[in-house]
Design an enzyme around this catalytic site. Structure first.
Site, PDB file in Angstrom:
ATOM      1  CB  THR A 530      -9.220   6.320  -3.820  1.00 13.28           C
ATOM      2  OG1 THR A 530     -10.031   5.148  -3.824  1.00 13.28           O
ATOM      3  CG2 THR A 530      -9.249   6.922  -2.431  1.00 13.28           C
ATOM      4  CG  PHE A 532      -5.370   9.146  -1.409  1.00 18.64           C
ATOM      5  CD1 PHE A 532      -5.304   8.298  -0.313  1.00 18.64           C
ATOM      6  CD2 PHE A 532      -5.543   8.586  -2.670  1.00 18.64           C
ATOM      7  CE1 PHE A 532      -5.408   6.923  -0.469  1.00 18.64           C
ATOM      8  CE2 PHE A 532      -5.653   7.211  -2.830  1.00 18.64           C
ATOM      9  CZ  PHE A 532      -5.586   6.372  -1.729  1.00 18.64           C
TER      10      PHE A 532
END
Ligand code: PEP
Ligand code: MN
Length: 625
Positions: A530, A532
């Site tokens: 992921t 961010f």
């Protein structure tokens, strides 16, 4: 021994325990471990454990079974992190220490320091007192060398590491140096160990040429027993019968040390192998095996180096190695942060201008979420991480100034964009000031007595369910209960104390809430990452700016998007992301979100930005970072 204190212990009782321990000649360390208050007591007093167990305020006494005590993980279960200026050794960021074997001249040291900094080193090494096998070899520039190291720090901002070979050098080390190194040949020079213990500077303690791990830890114990906890262990190869390499690198020391001690562990593959070509493979392996950092010899002209030229990497090779480490680190839950030092400066600058002295960064959910991890990996321990109930509340808190930063996920490698945050970026007048990518490893977590048979409900956010789809399909009878965040799910099942409830979250979340991991790594694809972004009100004054994000819309005529993309193509600008999002209130009209490899607010980019302005109906710069 470890004295576990009762929850309701009074200050008087604590004082009484401490004064008895002092009288008995113990070294006393008071700490909080996994929510329990404990006193670590090391020494050989005359009283047995029963005596201490009877003292008011003591819940129980646990003897430390190893010969080393203060360095033992039994005494201190959490990892120790050693702070050197802005650098934290032993955290989630990999520490790279690099430089020549010996400081040879001002020019040589500065040249190499600039190169290694460029490629990701955060500390500079260079010997000034060289313990050479032959008395006729170059012995180092001595105090002159230390002065050059201090100049290197001034010029580059890199903290400096050098070897101390005698207690007589202590004052000089105090004056010029950030980290002292005890070399392999001096690992059992006990007077030197006591000396570095007393001066209190961070210490790199190398493993002796023929020392066992236990002897090495006993040497660390000497330093800690003098009151200096800032010890970094450095494996640098041991003597074996094998002649093909200078020494034999004992990589298995990493997992062994990680269970025995709380101290950070780094690896020196240069002295371990003694051969340039062997350094990078062993360095990569060391990081994969869980080392907290590396110490690497680098020289711009190794053929003319005054010591250890054959094992020194060329700066470019060192750069290739750190690029590899950058890729390997997230696999084991760490980061090599190329902007470590710049970022620290930028945050520091902010603290001076906002007047509070402390920065706060909001993240989604409870402590232990992946957003929390992204926050601590990005900022290190410089910024307080603040839990927030929703993405919108993160944007609100940043806007209102309640926090300085927000950390929000933007896209996942398996499930795609997190559209809510893209929409919030459009809605709020905030900027992207940084980014960080984490590997997401999901675990099935339950009560300590739960198992596959007892589980009926699983709590987690919908995105985690998507990422674990294959695993969950094998357990089709389970009820999937969507909640806001992963760590919150673990907290909730902890409170329900029902063996039918499980959660999907990180290992850290399980540890924080005292829950058990039932199945590890249940995400469908291990390449689950992921990305961010860090948001703030203003751009970071001194932050890095390699990449930029823009939002734009075009007119609704043929070739409109093409005209914009052509500007990027004509100017040789690489786009790393392009995505469209519907414009709210305008059905079938779209905004485009782009990430590009350029600093769009620089002077050099201004003509391109003007062209873009011309060809778009709407253009918003989200930030450069
Ligand atoms: C060094 O780091 O330059 C050095 C001499 O290392 P070791 O003590 O490991 O031989
Ligand atoms: Mn060397």
């Amino acid at each position: 021994m470890i004295l576990v204190l009762e929850k309701g212990i009074t200050q008087d009782q604590k004082n009484n325990i401490r004064s008895i321990l002092f009288k008995e000649g113990y070294i006393v360390r008071e700490m909080s471990e996994a929510g329990q208050n404990i006193i670590g007591a090391v020494g050989k007093g005359g009283k047995d454990t029963d005596f201490f167990e009877q003292l008011p305020g003591v819940a129980k006494v646990i003897p430390i079974s190893t010969s080393f005590k203060l360095v033992s993980r039994q005494l201190h279960t959490e990892d120790t992190q050693v702070q050197v200026g802005d650098v934290l050794v032993g955290g989630e960021r990999i520490t790279i220490i690099a430089g020549p074997c010996a400081v040879e001249s001002r020019d040589q040291a500065l040249t190499i320091a600039r190169e290694v900094k460029r490629y990701g080193a955060v500390l500079f090494r260079g010997g000034a007192f060289k313990p050479r096998t032959s008395p006729y070899s170059f012995q180092g520039l001595q105090e002159e060398g230390l002065k050059i190291l201090a100049e290197v720090r001034e010029a580059t901002g890199l903290g400096v590491v050098t070897e101390i070979t005698s207690p007589a050098q202590a004052d000089m080390m105090m004056k010029y140096i950030d980290v002292v190194q005890v070399g392999a040949r001096n690992m059992q020079n006990f007077e030197l160990l006591k000396c570095v213990g007393r001066i209190g500077k961070p210490v790199v303690l190398k493993r002796g040429l023929s020392s066992t791990i236990e002897e090495w830890l006993m040497s660390a114990e000497y330093i800690l027993s003098e009151g200096n906890d800032k010890v970094i262990l450095c494996e640098r190869g041991i003597r074996t019968f094998e002649p093909y390499t200078r020494n034999t690198l004992d990589l298995s020391a990493i997992p062994v040390l990680k269970t025995l001690t709380h101290l950070p562990v780094i690896i020196d593959p240069s002295h371990a192998t003694g051969i340039r070509e062997k350094v990078s493979p062993m360095a990569r392996a060391a990081i994969a095996a869980g080392a907290d950092g590396l110490m690497i010899e680098v020289h711009h002209d190794p053929d003319h180096a005054l010591s250890d030229g054959p094992q020194s990497l060329y700066p470019k090779q060192f750069g290739q190695l750190t690029r590899d480490i950058y890729v390997i680190a997230p696999v084991i839950g760490k980061q090599l942060d190329f902007d470590y030092l710049d970022k620290a400066k930028a945050v520091d600058h902010l603290s001076k201008t906002n007047g509070t002295g402390i920065q706060r960064a909001a993240f989604l959910g409870e402590i232990g979420t992946f957003s929390h991890k992204a926050c601590t990996q990005y900022f290190g321990n410089k910024v307080a991480a603040v839990p927030s109930p929703s993405f919108k509340s993160i944007f609100e808190s940043v806007k209102s100034g309640e926090v300085d930063f927000g950390v929000v996920p933007l896209e996942n490698s398996l499930t795609g964009s997190i559209h809510e945050n893209y929409d919030l970026l459009l809605e709020y007048d905030l900027r992207i000031v940084g980014e960080i990518t984490l590997r997401i490893i999901h675990h099935l977590i339950g009560q300590p007595d739960a198992g596959f048979n007892t589980i009926k409900r699983v709590l987690s956010p919908p995105m985690a369910f998507q990422q674990c789809r294959q695993f969950l399909e094998r357990h089709a009878g389970w009820d999937l209960v969507p909640v806001k965040d992963t760590a919150g799910a673990v907290k909730e099942i902890g409170e329900s104390a029902n063996p039918a409830d499980a959660a999907i979250a990180s290992k850290e979340a399980a540890e924080i809430h005292g829950m058990e991991v039932i199945e590890e790594g249940i995400e469908t694809n291990p390449r689950n990452y992921t990305r961010f972004v860090v948001i703030g009100i203003d751009r970071l004054e001194k932050g890095p700016r390699r990449k930029s994000s823009l939002i734009f819309s075009t007119g609704n005529q043929p070739g409109a998007l093409y005209d914009v993309l052509k500007i990027f193509a004509d100017n040789g600008i690489n786009l790393v992301k392009l995505e469209s999002r519907p414009i709210h209130d305008k059905p079938w009209e779209y905004m485009f979100y782009v990430d590009l490899e350029a600093e769009v607010e620089s002077e050099a980019f201004k003509p391109t930005l003007d062209l873009l302005d011309d060809k778009t109906d709407y253009l918003k710069v989200l930030g450069s970072y």
